[in-house]
Design a protein around this motif. Structure first.
Motif: not given
Length: 266
Positions: A36-38, A40-45, A47
């Motif tokens: 989940k953390s990974l 979230s980080r990929i999605s944010a990057k 975006t």
């Protein structure tokens, strides 16, 4: 008092089982939290890079360097009407970990499953593509990369929800995509346009200073396509058997040739 070896064995077995079960549950829930953390980080990057809100449904990674991203959704820009620019059912990446350690992005294959690209244009020609994404595509990449195979499976394209531009069942394949200037990329694909099946074959030098592209486009029933129907409404009958496109560029100069095997009358 006699020792009951049977009871001792059962006790030890139960203890070992409890430890193993606890470890498995810990690894599972720890893995889920890490995943989940990974995501979230990929999605944010993503975006931040392209200026569109990016959502990823799920992720899996194997020890062999295979990565799968599921249910990817790239939304329209924040200042545009709600909707999606792009949806991808599954993105499969097969990465060479050895080359990655040497700072080279080497993909044995990249496969995009069931992508849906929906372009929209509103007043004053504004499209559902952010300025960040425009600049991202214009930027000259300095990455060293090699992609043996890039495939699109069962794609869909639409522009302003107009069937004149709609393409379905898009299967597209590129072989030997590379940052090397001398790399020749082969192109092969097919799509459904209206009731017409279209085949595409060709090659390109995409990174050479003298960029070259050669494509052969062969429709099987152009007359029944939306464009063919539109031409017939204007009292123009056309039967295109083959379209050959050849493009060359050198020092910001572009030359092109277009050859058709067609019969058009009005």
């Amino acid at each position: 008092m006699a020792i009951s070896w049977k009871k001792i064995f059962i006790f030890v077995a139960a203890l070992v089982f409890a430890v193993i079960l606890s470890l498995v549950l810990f690894l599972y829930f720890g893995h889920q939290e890490l995943k989940k953390s990974l995501i979230s980080r990929i999605s944010a990057k993503a975006t931040g890079m392209i200026g569109h809100n990016v959502k990823i449904g799920d992720l899996s990674i194997s020890h062999t360097g295979e990565v799968n991203l599921y249910d990817i959704k790239i939304e329209n820009p924040p200042d545009f009407s709600p909707g999606h620019l792009l949806k991808i059912k599954k993105l499969n990446l097969k990465i060479s970990m050895g080359e990655l350690a040497r700072k080279k992005f080497y993909f044995h294959s990249i496969t995009v499953f069931s992508p849906e690209l929906n372009l929209s244009r509103v007043d004053k020609g504004r499209m559902n593509i952010s300025e960040k994404l425009r600049l991202f595509f214009k930027r000259e990449s300095k990455l060293t990369y090699q992609i043996d195979t890039f495939d699109i499976k069962n794609g869909f394209f639409d522009f302003n929800k107009n069937e004149l531009y709609r393409n379905m069942n898009i299967d597209f394949s590129l072989r030997n995509l590379s940052s090397e200037p001398s790399a020749r990329t082969s192109i092969k694909g097919s799509t459904i346009y209206g009731n017409s099946s279209i085949k595409i074959n060709g090659w390109a030098y995409l990174k050479d200073e003298k960029k070259r592209l050669d494509l052969m486009i062969i429709p099987d029933d152009f007359q029944s396509s939306p464009l063919g129907i539109l031409m017939s409404r204007d009292k123009i009958s056309g039967r295109i058997k083959k379209l050959h496109i050849n493009l060359k560029s050198e020092k910001n100069m572009l030359s092109s040739s277009l050859a058709t095997d067609a019969i058009i009358s009005g």
